[in-house]
Design a protein around this motif. Structure first.
Motif, mmCIF file in Angstrom:
data_model
loop_
_atom_site.group_PDB
_atom_site.id
_atom_site.type_symbol
_atom_site.label_atom_id
_atom_site.label_comp_id
_atom_site.label_asym_id
_atom_site.label_seq_id
_atom_site.Cartn_x
_atom_site.Cartn_y
_atom_site.Cartn_z
ATOM 1 N N ALA A 118 0.844 -1.075 0.113
ATOM 2 C CA ALA A 118 -0.038 -0.007 0.056
ATOM 3 C C ALA A 118 0.867 1.337 -0.068
ATOM 4 C CB ALA A 118 -1.030 -0.038 1.147
ATOM 5 N N ALA A 119 1.767 1.218 0.802
ATOM 6 C CA ALA A 119 2.753 2.454 0.878
ATOM 7 C C ALA A 119 3.572 2.615 -0.451
ATOM 8 C CB ALA A 119 4.090 2.177 1.936
ATOM 9 N N LYS A 120 3.884 1.480 -1.085
ATOM 10 C CA LYS A 120 4.480 1.661 -2.618
ATOM 11 C C LYS A 120 3.681 2.266 -3.464
ATOM 12 C CE LYS A 120 7.843 -1.218 -3.926
ATOM 13 N NZ LYS A 120 8.918 -0.132 -3.950
ATOM 14 N N ALA A 121 2.331 1.930 -3.433
ATOM 15 C CA ALA A 121 1.227 2.319 -4.166
ATOM 16 C C ALA A 121 0.888 3.945 -3.894
ATOM 17 C CB ALA A 121 -0.101 1.317 -4.160
ATOM 18 N N GLY A 122 1.378 4.413 -2.905
ATOM 19 C CA GLY A 122 1.032 5.699 -2.696
ATOM 20 C C GLY A 122 0.209 6.073 -1.698
ATOM 21 N N ALA A 123 -0.342 4.956 -0.848
ATOM 22 C CA ALA A 123 -1.536 5.287 -0.080
ATOM 23 C C ALA A 123 -1.233 6.538 0.919
ATOM 24 C CB ALA A 123 -1.871 3.997 0.711
ATOM 25 N N THR A 124 -2.441 7.276 1.218
ATOM 26 C CA THR A 124 -2.385 8.295 2.070
ATOM 27 C C THR A 124 -2.292 7.817 3.508
ATOM 28 O OG1 THR A 124 -3.705 9.550 0.582
ATOM 29 C CG2 THR A 124 -3.412 10.548 2.972
ATOM 30 N N PHE A 125 -3.212 6.728 3.630
ATOM 31 C CA PHE A 125 -3.661 5.998 4.946
ATOM 32 C C PHE A 125 -3.390 4.551 4.654
ATOM 33 C CE2 PHE A 125 -6.010 9.848 5.308
ATOM 34 C CZ PHE A 125 -5.357 10.613 6.334
ATOM 35 N N ILE A 126 -3.068 3.633 5.600
ATOM 36 C CA ILE A 126 -2.995 2.231 5.623
ATOM 37 C C ILE A 126 -3.810 1.874 6.658
ATOM 38 C CG2 ILE A 126 -0.983 1.891 6.688
ATOM 39 C CD1 ILE A 126 -2.700 -0.476 4.317
ATOM 40 N N SER A 127 -4.926 1.045 6.507
ATOM 41 C CA SER A 127 -5.839 0.668 7.790
ATOM 42 C C SER A 127 -5.674 -0.958 7.950
ATOM 43 C CB SER A 127 -7.359 0.947 7.484
ATOM 44 O OG SER A 127 -7.539 2.291 7.299
ATOM 45 N N PRO A 128 -4.742 -1.072 9.101
ATOM 46 C CA PRO A 128 -4.641 -2.457 9.664
ATOM 47 C C PRO A 128 -5.776 -2.502 10.614
ATOM 48 C CG PRO A 128 -2.730 -1.074 10.130
ATOM 49 C CD PRO A 128 -4.012 -0.339 9.833
ATOM 50 N N PHE A 129 -6.596 -3.670 10.817
ATOM 51 C CA PHE A 129 -7.586 -4.086 11.418
ATOM 52 C C PHE A 129 -7.357 -4.868 12.659
ATOM 53 C CE2 PHE A 129 -11.661 -3.782 8.688
ATOM 54 C CZ PHE A 129 -11.261 -2.696 7.904
ATOM 55 N N VAL A 130 -6.984 -4.136 13.490
ATOM 56 C CA VAL A 130 -6.467 -4.847 14.709
ATOM 57 C C VAL A 130 -7.495 -5.533 15.714
ATOM 58 C CG1 VAL A 130 -4.685 -3.251 15.256
ATOM 59 C CG2 VAL A 130 -6.577 -2.673 16.380
ATOM 60 N N GLY A 131 -8.612 -5.329 15.658
ATOM 61 C CA GLY A 131 -9.575 -5.807 16.489
ATOM 62 C C GLY A 131 -10.141 -7.268 15.976
ATOM 63 N N ARG A 132 -10.006 -7.188 14.485
ATOM 64 C CA ARG A 132 -10.387 -8.545 13.657
ATOM 65 C C ARG A 132 -9.175 -9.526 13.759
ATOM 66 N NH1 ARG A 132 -14.179 -6.803 8.575
ATOM 67 N NH2 ARG A 132 -15.257 -5.136 9.550
ATOM 68 N N ILE A 133 -8.023 -8.957 13.848
ATOM 69 C CA ILE A 133 -6.748 -9.916 14.382
ATOM 70 C C ILE A 133 -6.901 -10.355 15.591
ATOM 71 C CG2 ILE A 133 -4.349 -10.044 14.198
ATOM 72 C CD1 ILE A 133 -4.132 -7.853 12.117
ATOM 73 N N ASP A 134 -7.193 -9.622 16.394
ATOM 74 C CA ASP A 134 -7.322 -10.053 17.718
ATOM 75 C C ASP A 134 -8.346 -11.461 17.929
ATOM 76 O OD1 ASP A 134 -5.518 -8.099 18.828
ATOM 77 O OD2 ASP A 134 -6.983 -7.260 19.862
ATOM 78 N N ASP A 135 -9.417 -11.303 17.210
ATOM 79 C CA ASP A 135 -10.514 -12.270 17.174
ATOM 80 C C ASP A 135 -10.014 -13.594 16.684
ATOM 81 O OD1 ASP A 135 -12.616 -10.141 17.873
ATOM 82 O OD2 ASP A 135 -13.102 -9.898 15.756
ATOM 83 N N THR A 136 -8.795 -13.638 15.962
ATOM 84 C CA THR A 136 -8.301 -14.730 15.357
ATOM 85 C C THR A 136 -7.484 -15.486 16.389
ATOM 86 O OG1 THR A 136 -6.671 -14.024 14.364
ATOM 87 C CG2 THR A 136 -8.517 -14.034 13.086
ATOM 88 N N GLY A 137 -7.142 -14.754 17.483
ATOM 89 C CA GLY A 137 -6.494 -15.304 18.684
ATOM 90 C C GLY A 137 -4.889 -14.703 18.376
ATOM 91 N N GLU A 138 -4.460 -13.870 17.369
ATOM 92 C CA GLU A 138 -3.333 -13.165 17.052
ATOM 93 C C GLU A 138 -3.447 -11.731 17.837
ATOM 94 O OE1 GLU A 138 -0.631 -15.002 15.196
ATOM 95 O OE2 GLU A 138 -2.144 -16.632 15.331
ATOM 96 N N ASP A 139 -2.410 -11.228 17.910
ATOM 97 C CA ASP A 139 -2.103 -9.767 18.483
ATOM 98 C C ASP A 139 -2.277 -8.951 17.452
ATOM 99 O OD1 ASP A 139 -1.707 -7.499 20.044
ATOM 100 O OD2 ASP A 139 0.139 -8.285 20.817
ATOM 101 N N GLY A 140 -3.123 -8.163 17.310
ATOM 102 C CA GLY A 140 -3.378 -7.103 16.279
ATOM 103 C C GLY A 140 -2.535 -5.877 16.360
ATOM 104 N N MET A 141 -1.816 -5.589 17.571
ATOM 105 C CA MET A 141 -1.093 -4.561 17.904
ATOM 106 C C MET A 141 0.309 -4.779 17.527
ATOM 107 S SD MET A 141 -3.347 -2.402 18.834
ATOM 108 C CE MET A 141 -2.212 -1.100 18.559
ATOM 109 N N GLU A 142 0.604 -5.929 17.099
ATOM 110 C CA GLU A 142 2.110 -6.578 16.727
ATOM 111 C C GLU A 142 2.285 -6.152 15.247
ATOM 112 O OE1 GLU A 142 3.031 -10.613 16.934
ATOM 113 O OE2 GLU A 142 2.968 -10.501 19.309
ATOM 114 N N LEU A 143 0.938 -6.234 14.379
ATOM 115 C CA LEU A 143 0.954 -5.526 13.097
ATOM 116 C C LEU A 143 1.191 -4.184 13.085
ATOM 117 C CD1 LEU A 143 0.642 -5.915 10.224
ATOM 118 C CD2 LEU A 143 -1.973 -5.835 10.550
ATOM 119 N N ILE A 144 0.873 -3.503 14.123
ATOM 120 C CA ILE A 144 0.991 -2.207 14.054
ATOM 121 C C ILE A 144 2.544 -1.503 14.207
ATOM 122 C CG2 ILE A 144 0.367 0.307 15.063
ATOM 123 C CD1 ILE A 144 -2.007 -1.385 13.678
ATOM 124 N N ALA A 145 3.028 -2.286 15.405
ATOM 125 C CA ALA A 145 4.543 -2.201 15.380
ATOM 126 C C ALA A 145 5.413 -2.501 14.103
ATOM 127 C CB ALA A 145 4.816 -3.012 16.923
#
Ligand code: G3P
Length: 217
Positions: A118-145
């Motif tokens: 997305a960054a290479k495509a010039g996105a103004t914003f990227i939207s990672p969905f932390v809550g939906r990742i948490d729902d799968t048992g993973e840690d969404g905030m790790e993706l933000i980091a």
């Protein structure tokens, strides 16, 4: 960190905007459904309430139709940010739309590699969905980091917009990691101000103040 509100409810948006805390708004097809209103009409109203970016999502999955929809949405107001899904068609549309000087929010991001694209495509914003990742048992905030590290490694201008926020802790973690923006449901934005010791302390100050018999104004 900027605060966007994740809703298409114009009364909630007006209330939060009046507090001076809103930097923008995000909507999506599910939130438009929840509003029960016409997308063009409600989005125009939202754009008139807030000065910052208002994300409006295309419904198409194929590039040409995405571009047609983006053109219609762009005409709503100058602060429209076109939201596209994280697919190759979405990334191609992102490149074309941002190339015209318009804002794009790339949504439905669930991996660091997707955020890199997305960054290479010039996105103004990227939207990672932390809550939906948490729902799968993973840690969404790790993706933000991870995305923060990658974007900083290469000085990408794309702003990290932490989405699918479900708790006040998501907001705190996003700020600690250095997310540029968090888009937060109205109820969670309102919870951020609350602390029992603030209420208790205020009650005590008010009780003591009443005993002084004084008035400031
Ligand atoms: O705007 C996208 C996003 O924030 C969705 O949140 O709660 O439906 O996973 P949620």
């Amino acid at each position: 960190m900027k605060f966007f509100v994740d809703t298409a409810d114009t009364s909630e948006i007006s209330e939060l905007n009046a507090l001076g805390l809103l930097d923008g708004v995000t909507t999506n097809p599910s939130l438009i459904l929840k509003s029960g209103r016409d997308i063009l009409e409600v989005t125009k109203e939202i754009c008139g309430i807030v000065d910052g970016p208002v994300s409006a999502e295309v419904a198409a999955t194929e590039y040409d139709q995405m571009m047609r929809e983006a053109d219609v949405l762009s005409k709503i107001a100058d602060n429209i940010c076109i939201k596209v899904p994280l697919t190759f068609d979405g990334l191609k549309a992102c490149k074309a739309i941002t190339g015209d000087g318009r804002m794009v929010n790339v949504t439905l991001c669930f991996s660091a590699n997707q955020a890199l694209l997305a960054a290479k495509a010039g996105a103004t914003f990227i939207s990672p969905f932390v809550g939906r990742i948490d729902d799968t048992g993973e840690d969404g905030m790790e993706l933000i980091a991870e995305i923060r590290t990658i974007y900083d490694n290469y000085d990408f201008d794309t702003e990290i917009l932490t989405a699918s926020v479900r708790t006040v802790n998501h907001v705190k973690q996003a700020a600690l990691i250095g997310s540029d923006v968090a888009t937060v449901p109205p109820a969670i934005l309102k919870q951020l101000v609350k602390h029992p010791l603030t209420d208790k302390g205020l009650d005590a100050f008010l009780a003591d103040w009443a005993k002084t018999g004084q008035k400031i104004a």
